[in-house]
Design a protein around this motif. Structure first.
Motif, PDB file in Angstrom:
ATOM      1  N   LEU A   2      41.513  73.070   9.307  1.00 10.41           N
ATOM      2  CA  LEU A   2      40.247  72.477   9.708  1.00 10.41           C
ATOM      3  C   LEU A   2      39.100  73.160   8.985  1.00 10.41           C
ATOM      4  O   LEU A   2      38.974  74.381   8.995  1.00 10.41           O
ATOM      5  N   PRO A   5      32.770  71.386   9.452  1.00  8.93           N
ATOM      6  CA  PRO A   5      32.415  70.039   8.991  1.00  8.93           C
ATOM      7  C   PRO A   5      31.061  69.947   8.311  1.00  8.93           C
ATOM      8  O   PRO A   5      30.181  70.781   8.529  1.00  8.93           O
ATOM      9  N   GLN A   6      30.962  68.948   7.490  1.00  6.16           N
ATOM     10  CA  GLN A   6      29.708  68.657   6.802  1.00  6.16           C
ATOM     11  C   GLN A   6      28.855  67.741   7.668  1.00  6.16           C
ATOM     12  O   GLN A   6      29.312  67.197   8.657  1.00  6.16           O
ATOM     13  N   VAL A   7      27.647  67.549   7.233  1.00  3.68           N
ATOM     14  CA  VAL A   7      26.750  66.666   7.949  1.00  3.68           C
ATOM     15  C   VAL A   7      27.094  65.216   7.584  1.00  3.68           C
ATOM     16  O   VAL A   7      27.613  64.955   6.513  1.00  3.68           O
ATOM     17  N   GLY A   8      26.786  64.293   8.488  1.00  2.00           N
ATOM     18  CA  GLY A   8      27.005  62.870   8.185  1.00  2.00           C
ATOM     19  C   GLY A   8      28.124  62.297   9.018  1.00  2.00           C
ATOM     20  O   GLY A   8      29.054  62.995   9.416  1.00  2.00           O
ATOM     21  N   PHE A   9      28.019  60.977   9.253  1.00  2.00           N
ATOM     22  CA  PHE A   9      28.966  60.351  10.187  1.00  2.00           C
ATOM     23  C   PHE A   9      30.383  60.305   9.638  1.00  2.00           C
ATOM     24  O   PHE A   9      31.346  60.593  10.330  1.00  2.00           O
ATOM     25  N   MET A  12      32.874  62.916  10.248  1.00  2.00           N
ATOM     26  CA  MET A  12      33.371  63.136  11.598  1.00  2.00           C
ATOM     27  C   MET A  12      34.728  62.496  11.805  1.00  2.00           C
ATOM     28  O   MET A  12      35.472  62.836  12.696  1.00  2.00           O
ATOM     29  N   LEU A  13      35.011  61.491  11.002  1.00  2.00           N
ATOM     30  CA  LEU A  13      36.228  60.731  11.219  1.00  2.00           C
ATOM     31  C   LEU A  13      37.414  61.410  10.547  1.00  2.00           C
ATOM     32  O   LEU A  13      37.243  62.327   9.749  1.00  2.00           O
ATOM     33  N   LYS A  14      38.565  60.913  10.881  1.00  2.00           N
ATOM     34  CA  LYS A  14      39.772  61.416  10.256  1.00  2.00           C
ATOM     35  C   LYS A  14      39.723  61.135   8.761  1.00  2.00           C
ATOM     36  O   LYS A  14      39.091  60.177   8.313  1.00  2.00           O
ATOM     37  N   ILE A 523      34.777  50.078  11.271  1.00  2.00           N
ATOM     38  CA  ILE A 523      35.350  51.395  11.065  1.00  2.00           C
ATOM     39  C   ILE A 523      36.837  51.215  10.820  1.00  2.00           C
ATOM     40  O   ILE A 523      37.544  50.658  11.647  1.00  2.00           O
ATOM     41  N   MET A 524      37.272  51.642   9.653  1.00  2.00           N
ATOM     42  CA  MET A 524      38.683  51.434   9.315  1.00  2.00           C
ATOM     43  C   MET A 524      39.390  52.764   9.219  1.00  2.00           C
ATOM     44  O   MET A 524      38.952  53.661   8.513  1.00  2.00           O
ATOM     45  N   ALA A 525      40.484  52.865   9.923  1.00  2.00           N
ATOM     46  CA  ALA A 525      41.283  54.074   9.815  1.00  2.00           C
ATOM     47  C   ALA A 525      42.079  53.990   8.530  1.00  2.00           C
ATOM     48  O   ALA A 525      42.265  52.916   7.967  1.00  2.00           O
ATOM     49  N   ARG A 526      42.555  55.152   8.065  1.00  2.00           N
ATOM     50  CA  ARG A 526      43.375  55.114   6.866  1.00  2.00           C
ATOM     51  C   ARG A 526      44.667  54.390   7.189  1.00  2.00           C
ATOM     52  O   ARG A 526      45.207  54.520   8.284  1.00  2.00           O
TER      53      ARG A 526
END
Lengths: 542, 501
Positions: A2, A5-9, A12-14, A523-526
């Motif tokens: 882990l 984290p960086q800034v930005g939305f 936040m996601l996987k 929002i699309m997951a991988r």
């Protein structure tokens, strides 16, 4: 590991997930993707629509212009386009026809929405307007009724109603096929036509010959040979068994206890005698044909031959059920002589050869519960495609039995709807007026596309149709056969569409379009690898 | 740094840097959820790894499906989940308030205030807000009208209006039907059944049960009226003995006998059912339905079908309990001396076939204490959307019944609380009053976002506030009492500030 984290939305996601938001990124992107999809199926609309060759992921070849098949085999991945695909599949499930209309109309609505956004309208205004207009269109649909099927047992009248549905997929054969399907439907339609079951019309495809060689059998056709040497029985009395026709077995493992050679011999004789006893009883009760859904033992077959009983094996459980239905038999779960009410009767059962295939025909002279269309054609692609056209026609009959109203085809009703909705649009206050008018405009895509596919000038057609319709002849549609742009009265020529099909199609298309418009973020997951979890809908099968 | 001695690969963010990371996460997640709040909020489309589509604006569903990895963001998501577990509603608000609290705190901290002091102020403000909440709440009688209002408010924030109104009636009727007198309702007794068919507004409440399978025999009746319902958990198919066993025989006759003996055992059971049916139904217009949790093999089905009994096998366990509640009667575990009193009753039982799926409706029960919400929709994502919404609607009604109190919605509570907190702030001495002020500001995020989403100016709440003393702000819509946003957010906040310090 882990990371901090960086800034930005997105961070936040996987890993691998994507997100798109806002009008520019999400809404417009979605609309463009959907328009791409509709451009694809547009060229397949109507009698002069083009076929497409599709090779799906398991490399199966399809030649068709049936929209639901096209989009199904394309396996569309774009999420917004998928919504339109789902809408057309639902149309296929509910009605079984007018799937291309759903795709084209939904796509056109989105195209119209696009120009509304450029005007500066908020998606919410567009959605309200579309929903309003949809309600209006659905209520005005009732006024367009031009014909109602009255006699469900009249082949000519039924054929007339089925013609359009086949004509849009197999143009040129529609008269022949419509009659064929109409006869099949009329034959199996029960006294109360609401209880008509699509499943009772079977299609057997046998390559060879031409479509015009196709025929109907009053009963079932099994694509396999009989087991024994008896190949033809008239006035058959049939016993149907869902269990194997063989010596009985215990569920628990059985062991034969033998000490001497004498005992072994005794046992075999015994066994034979027991089986012969059973078969004799069956024969004595008048049975001359045995149908089994499972295996038949060699010994049992031998005895059947001895007592002159014809033996047929049916491998599919569903076919067995249909067959018993067709001859009025009850499938028995245990080997033994059937009771009088469990016996099925069939006027003629015989093995014949069609093309190079062995088929067993179970045919009844008079009334029947199941009807089979033996479809002939040069290639398996033609057969598949014709089968789809027949499916649409059979579904049309089914829908007619629920709602017998028909509206004019040949784009006449779409144009009339466009006029009605447009009129309604002028009467509304507020911004949604624009949306309602655009909704009306979207209907014009059908006449335009029909003309386009038939190689005619669409603008000329539209102006002509508008002029004629406003002068009161609202049943006038495009005449595709004539050179140049000319109109014909759809009712007189016999181009009729199902009202209920159009009703569902408009509703589903609007729903799909408004759903896509109301999305402001995706929002699309991988993509996850590996096979899909196994889905077994038939967990309770035997 | 000390930690890098212990674990050279560890990454560390401290003090200001840690705070920045946390606050940016809170802001980020707030930004995403902001547009979903309220009846005019927009929806989001989620595409899972397998390509399944989900369309929703329910905060909790979103947070679950987004697969958030950021540690701080997932902490907020958990607070929101806790809110969902407790009340089933107010999840988006929780996220928004948390984000705003941190935003306000950020301003103070950047001015040099110690986070500890801010937390202290937040704590005080929270206590005060809860007081305000107590004072503002409107006690209610549990009448259908009141419940309809609560449910409508909750559902309209999740679905479009037309559909929400249909579901409101359904949810309220469902809860009222299953609620025993003087006892809390068990929401599990409302079965949610999906049917991919027609349109979403065709969703209906079935006062009885819908099972997602049918009888397995072609000759069984498809529709029965005036039925006795036998619910049981008795195997009617051959089962192997647990020990390894086998038959030994010498002749075919012997084997034949064994085959019969094997069947005998099961047949006895079936015959008991048949005998009861004959005793009760023969000569009357009554009919008989068997719903079995275990299997029934084809031969037993055959016997039952001959008697005109409709039999369903392998019913779900949870449905056995519901059946007993819906139709009356007892779920039996053996068939020895069964009596009429152990059977249930349903006015009509019928099978509905949809494509390849079969559904069995058990309807017109006498006093159903278990009901089914039959959800319809043209595709899967509509169905899941309805399902999520219905669940929340049921919870909202249940909360209102248990709390017997409501507070005004539409941002009215937040504006009031803001006003009172500002007054309270003046009565507090010391630096912590800054925290109280920040808390009060943060609450305003709800009316602001509501206004923005509906296309109004965000500063509209200022006007509200000026109107408040004359009590002209009559709450347009009401909301079930949900004190949890404040509580949860604060717990989270504490956790938060512990981290960087």
């Amino acid at each position: 590991m882990l990371k901090i984290p960086q800034v930005g939305f997105n961070s936040m996601l996987k890993k691998g997930a994507q997100s798109f938001s806002g009008l520019e990124e999400a809404v417009l992107r979605n609309i463009n993707a959907c328009i791409e999809l509709t451009e694809l199926t547009r060229t397949s609309l109507g009698p002069f629509g083009m076929n497409k060759i599709i090779i799906n992921q398991i490399e199966k070849l399809f030649v068709t212009k049936d929209a639901s098949t096209i989009v199904k085999e394309l396996s569309v991945e774009h999420p917004a386009a998928r919504i339109i695909v789902l809408a057309s599949q639902q149309q296929d499930r509910e009605i079984g026809d007018a799937t291309n209309f759903v795709i084209i109309f939904a796509g056109e609505l989105l195209k119209q929405a696009l120009s509304l956004f450029q005007l500066g309208l908020h998606p919410n205004d567009v959605i309200t307007g579309f929903n309003d207009a949809c309600e209006k269109a659905l209520t005005s649909l009732g006024d367009l009724e031009c014909y109602r099927l009255k006699n469900f047992k009249d082949v000519d009248e039924v054929a007339k109603c089925l013609k359009t549905s086949i004509g849009s997929k197999q143009y040129g054969y529609e008269d022949f096929l419509a009659r064929l399907v109409a006869r099949a439907c009329v034959d199996v339609c029960p006294a109360s036509h609401q209880r008509f079951n699509v499943d009772n019309i079977r299609v057997t495809k046998i390559p060879g010959g031409s479509i015009l060689d196709s025929s109907i059998v009053n009963g079932m056709v099994l694509q396999r040979a009989v087991e024994g040497t008896i190949t033809h029985v008239e006035d058959a009395v049939v016993a149907v068994y869902s269990c194997p026709v063989d010596i009985s077995r215990t569920e628990t493992k059985g062991t034969v206890l033998i000490r001497t050679g004498k005992e072994l011999e005794n046992f075999s004789n015994n066994e034979e005698a027991a089986l012969e006893q059973i078969i004799r009883e069956i024969s004595l009760s008048g049975i001359n044909v045995v149908v089994t859904g499972s295996q038949i033992g060699d010994m049992a077959l031998h005895f059947c031959e001895k007592y002159c009983i014809m033996v047929v094996r049916v491998q599919s459980k569903f076919d067995l059920r249909r067959l018993s239905n067709a001859i009025g038999a009850t499938p028995l779960a245990r080997l033994g002589a059937p009771m009088a009410e469990e016996v099925g009767r069939c006027d003629s059962i015989k093995l014949t050869e069609i093309g190079d295939e062995n088929v067993v025909l179970f045919s009844q002279n008079k009334s029947t519960v199941v009807s089979t269309i033996i479809l002939r054609g040069a290639t398996s692609n033609i057969l598949d495609d014709t089968e789809r056209a027949i499916d649409s026609a059979v579904n049309t009959y089914k829908q007619l039995s629920r709602d017998a109203r028909m509206i004019p085809g040949a784009a006449a009703s779409e144009l009339e709807l466009a006029r009605m909705v447009n009129q309604y649009g002028t009467s509304i206050l507020g911004l949604s007026q624009y949306a309602v008018k655009s909704f009306a405009k979207a209907f014009e895509v059908i006449p335009t596309t029909l003309a386009h596919n038939a190689g005619k000038n669409s603008s000329e057609l539209l102006s002509k149709m508008h002029a004629v319709h406003s002068s009161g002849s609202v049943w006038d549609g495009l005449d595709v056969n004539d050179d140049g742009v000319s109109l014909c009265n759809a009712k007189d020529v016999g181009i009729l569409d199902l009202l209920i099909a159009k009703h569902y199609a408009i509703r589903l298309a609007t729903e799909a379009a408004t759903t896509i418009l109301s999305i402001d973020q995706i929002i699309m997951a991988r993509k996850s690898g590996g096979p899909k979890p196994r889905d077994n809908p038939n967990w309770d099968e035997d | 740094m000390a930690i890098s001695l212990l674990n050279p690969k560890a990454e560390v963010a401290r003090a200001a840097q840690a705070l920045a990371v946390n606050i940016s996460a809170a802001k980020g997640i707030q930004d995403v959820m902001k547009s979903n709040l309220g009846p005019k909020g927009t929806v989001k489309m989620l595409v899972s790894g397998a390509g399944d589509i989900k369309i929703t604006k329910d905060g909790n569903v979103l947070l679950h499906e987004m697969q958030i990895q950021h540690p701080t963001a997932s902490l907020i998501a958990r607070a929101s989940t806790a809110q969902d577990d407790m009340t089933g509603d107010g999840t988006t608000s929780t996220v928004l308030v948390i984000g705003e609290l941190l935003k306000q705190a950020d301003i103070l901290i950047s001015e040099g205030l110690h986070p500890r002091v801010v937390t202290e102020g937040f704590d005080k403000a929270r206590a005060k807000t809860l007081e305000v909440l107590e004072s503002i709440k409107i006690p209610i009688e549990i009448t259908k009208e009141n419940l309809l209002e609560v449910c409508r408010t909750s559902l309209r924030t999740k679905l479009h209006q037309g559909l929400a109104d249909v579901l409101t009636d359904i949810c309220v009727d469902a809860v009222l039907a299953i609620k025993p007198k003087d006892k809390p309702a068990d929401l599990h007794m409302v079965e949610l059944m999906e049917m991919q068919h027609k349109t979403a507004t065709d969703t209906a409440l079935i006062k009885g049960l819908v099972l997602d399978h049918g009888s397995r025999h072609p000759d069984m009746p498809k529709r029965l009226k005036n039925c006795y319902i036998l619910t049981c958990n008795v195997s009617m198919e051959y089962e192997k003995s647990e020990v390894n066993s086998g038959f030994f025989y010498k002749t075919a006759e012997e084997r034949e006998k064994m085959v019969q003996a094997e069947r005998e055992f099961i047949e006895q059971r079936v015959k008991k059912v048949v005998a009861l049916k004959k005793k009760l139904c023969d000569g009357t217009d009554k009919t008989f339905v068997v719903i079995n949790q275990k299997g029934i093999d084809p031969m037993s089905l055959d016997l039952l079908a001959k008697e005109g009994i409709m039999a369903l096998r392998r019913a779900k366990r949870r449905n056995m309990e519901r059946l007993a509640l819906a139709c009356g009667g007892v779920a039996l575990n053996h068939l020895d001396d069964i009596q009429e009193s152990q059977l249930g009753y349903a006015g009509v039982v019928y099978e509905h076939v949809l494509g390849e799926n079969k559904y069995t409706f058990v309807e017109e029960c006498k006093v159903p204490q278990s009901v089914t919400i039959l959800m319809k929709g043209p595709n899967k994502h509509t169905l899941t959307q309805i399902k999520d919404a219905v669940r929340d609607g049921l919870r909202a009604i249940n909360n209102a019944i248990e709390d017997k109190a409501l507070i005004p919605g539409a941002g009215a509570f937040e504006v009031t609380a803001h006003k009172q907190l500002m007054a309270y702030k003046d009565s507090v001495k010391g630096k912590s009053r800054l925290g109280i002020g920040a808390y009060a500001e943060a609450l305003l995020i709800i009316p602001k976002v509501l206004a923005t989403n509906s296309g109004f100016d965000a500063q509209v709440c200022n006007e509200f506030e000026s109107l408040l003393p004359e009590r002209k702000v009559i709450p347009r819509v009401r909301k079930s009492r949900s004190p949890f946003p404040c509580v949860c957010s604060n717990i989270v906040l504490k956790l938060w500030f512990m981290n960087p310090l």
